[in-house]
Design an enzyme around this catalytic site. Structure first.
Site, mmCIF file in Angstrom:
data_model
loop_
_atom_site.group_PDB
_atom_site.id
_atom_site.type_symbol
_atom_site.label_atom_id
_atom_site.label_comp_id
_atom_site.label_asym_id
_atom_site.label_seq_id
_atom_site.Cartn_x
_atom_site.Cartn_y
_atom_site.Cartn_z
ATOM 1 N N SER A 43 -24.758 37.741 39.758
ATOM 2 C CA SER A 43 -23.926 38.303 40.827
ATOM 3 C C SER A 43 -22.643 38.943 40.311
ATOM 4 O O SER A 43 -22.056 39.786 40.987
ATOM 5 C CB SER A 43 -23.572 37.218 41.848
ATOM 6 N N ASP A 351 -14.251 34.927 46.739
ATOM 7 C CA ASP A 351 -14.853 33.939 47.639
ATOM 8 C C ASP A 351 -14.983 32.555 47.005
ATOM 9 O O ASP A 351 -15.748 31.731 47.471
ATOM 10 C CB ASP A 351 -16.236 34.437 48.080
ATOM 11 N N HIS A 354 -16.813 34.473 43.055
ATOM 12 C CA HIS A 354 -16.743 35.836 42.519
ATOM 13 C C HIS A 354 -15.313 36.358 42.555
ATOM 14 O O HIS A 354 -14.475 35.822 43.283
ATOM 15 C CB HIS A 354 -17.668 36.742 43.321
#
Ligand SMILES: *[C@@H]1O[C@H](CO)[C@@H](O)[C@H](O)[C@H]1NC(C)=O
Ligand SMILES: *[C@@H]1O[C@H](CO)[C@@H](O)[C@H](O)[C@H]1NC(C)=O
Length: 388
Positions: A43, A351, A354
């Site tokens: 991610s 968040d 990330h």
């Protein structure tokens, strides 16, 4: 060259401005060797791969730069976006994105939740675990390459498919391994035993690089793992007390495990540097760059490092895995909804897991400074860099 602690101003880092002035001023005739970027990762560098395969992403992801979710786990651009922009390429399209993609100057195989090793737990379509682990990402690349060569020979889709010479002149970037570490923890492996899986993880990364080299790839950049022990999600979820935190407010024991991983990865990369003749295999110490944001955040324009921007608006870390940035849950009879902070640019963490666009820009700026490359690679002398 700028050092890691130099502040950045406005959109482009001072280091890049200086580097560009150096290029223009001295008329250095370095020839940028890169024709494309092929990225492998999780991610941290997923520009929409997982979202192309699984249900759509929710707001407020993407709010800063794109105004809507675009498959990135951030308020805006990722390091890989800044890398592409800096080198003058469009944002990398995810390999899995069927509509509107253009792979002429690269493709992104990264997928949120992806690990290096094949996941052992069941893959669920919530994006936490991805079926697109590194071996699959490599197979996707080979499929893209053979399809591109075939299409070229027929003269088809010329304006969206890389020409054959692209593959040898591309930069192959890797940022993966974090989910192998966290998967161990979710499987109940104690923190002090997680490192036992690392030799297998770095061997697999090494085999992937070797497989690409065998088919003609020459330029590789391997980013190491960030200081997870500084991330709000791990601080919030990992039981600890003040004595477990270092001067930057990060979990010492957690970061020690990250350091073990990075040591193993570095040794593997250094070994490959001696083995793969004619290749440039660069180890990028993004860990050092990232850690600076926690150690010297204020000096670098950040006000919050261990507190997430997007979350339930509660607690010292603003992270609660039951109330994610994009979701809501009933808590004490009330609906609590995750939401974004008012100014993500002064936060390191988006968040809890990330990073924000502003953190990603900080990182990319320093990557381009070249100061974190081992061995050093004169990227600013060879490639004209573009503002981002
Ligand atoms: C695809 O991208 C390349 C450059 O990366 C560009 O030259 C080409 O025009 C693009 N194709 C389309 C259809 O926009
Ligand atoms: C808190 O610190 C004490 C003393 O250093 C240690 O024995 C204890 O295990 C720690 N507690 C947690 C939850 O880490």
């Amino acid at each position: 060259m700028m050092d890691g602690g130099m502040p950045i101003c406005g959109g482009a880092g001072l280091g890049i401005v200086l580097a560009m002035m150096a290029i223009v001023g001295r008329g250095v005739e370095g020839e940028c060797p890169f024709s494309a970027i092929f990225n492998y990762g999780d991610s941290n560098s997923d520009t929409g791969g997982l979202v192309a395969a699984f249900p759509a992403q929710a707001r407020p992801n993407g709010e800063t730069t794109f105004g809507e979710p675009v498959g990135r786990f951030s308020d805006g651009r990722l390091v890989v976006d800044f890398m592409a922009q800096g080198l003058g390429f469009p944002y990398l399209n995810p390999y899995l994105q069927a509509i509107g993609s253009n792979f002429s100057s690269g493709a992104n195989f990264a997928s949120a939740g992806a690990s290096v090793l094949q996941p052992t737990s069941q893959v669920k379509p919530n994006g936490w675990l991805s079926p697109f682990y590194l071996q699959i990402q490599l197979q996707q690349f080979f499929h893209l390459k053979s399809t591109a060569l075939e299409l070229y020979s027929k003269g088809w889709f010329k304006d969206v498919v890389p020409i054959p010479s692209t593959f040898e002149k591309a930069l192959y970037t890797f940022d993966i391994g974090q989910n192998d570490l966290t998967a161990q923890l979710s499987n109940g492996v104690p923190l002090d035993q997680v490192s036992t899986v690392f030799p297998q993880v770095v061997d697999t990364i090494g085999n992937t690089i070797q497989a690409l080299y065998t088919t003609g790839a020459k330029f590789f950049m391997i980013s190491n793992m960030g200081p997870l022990g500084c991330y709000p999600a791990y601080l919030a979820n990992f039981p600890h007390n003040a004595s477990d935190l270092d001067a930057s407010g990060c979990l010492t024991s957690f970061n020690q495990v990250v350091a073990n991983f990075n040591e193993a990865l570095k040794n593997k990369v250094f070994f490959l540097q001696t083995q793969l003749y004619g290749a440039s295999i660069i180890y990028v110490d993004t860990h050092a760059i990232k850690y600076e944001m926690w150690a010297n955040g204020l000096a670098n324009g950040f006000k919050f490092a261990t507190t997430a921007c997007c979350g339930p608006n509660a607690g010292p870390y603003n992270f609660d895995s039951t109330i994610p940035c994009t979701g809501s849950a009933v808590q004490n009879g009330q609906i609590v909804t995750g939401s974004s902070c008012s100014d993500p640019s002064v936060y390191v963490s988006w968040d809890g897991i990330h990073l924000t666009e502003s953190a990603n820009r900080y990182i990319a700026t320093r990557i381009f400074s070249g100061a974190y490359f081992q061995p050093s690679f004169p990227i600013t002398q060879m490639c004209p860099l573009f503002f981002f």
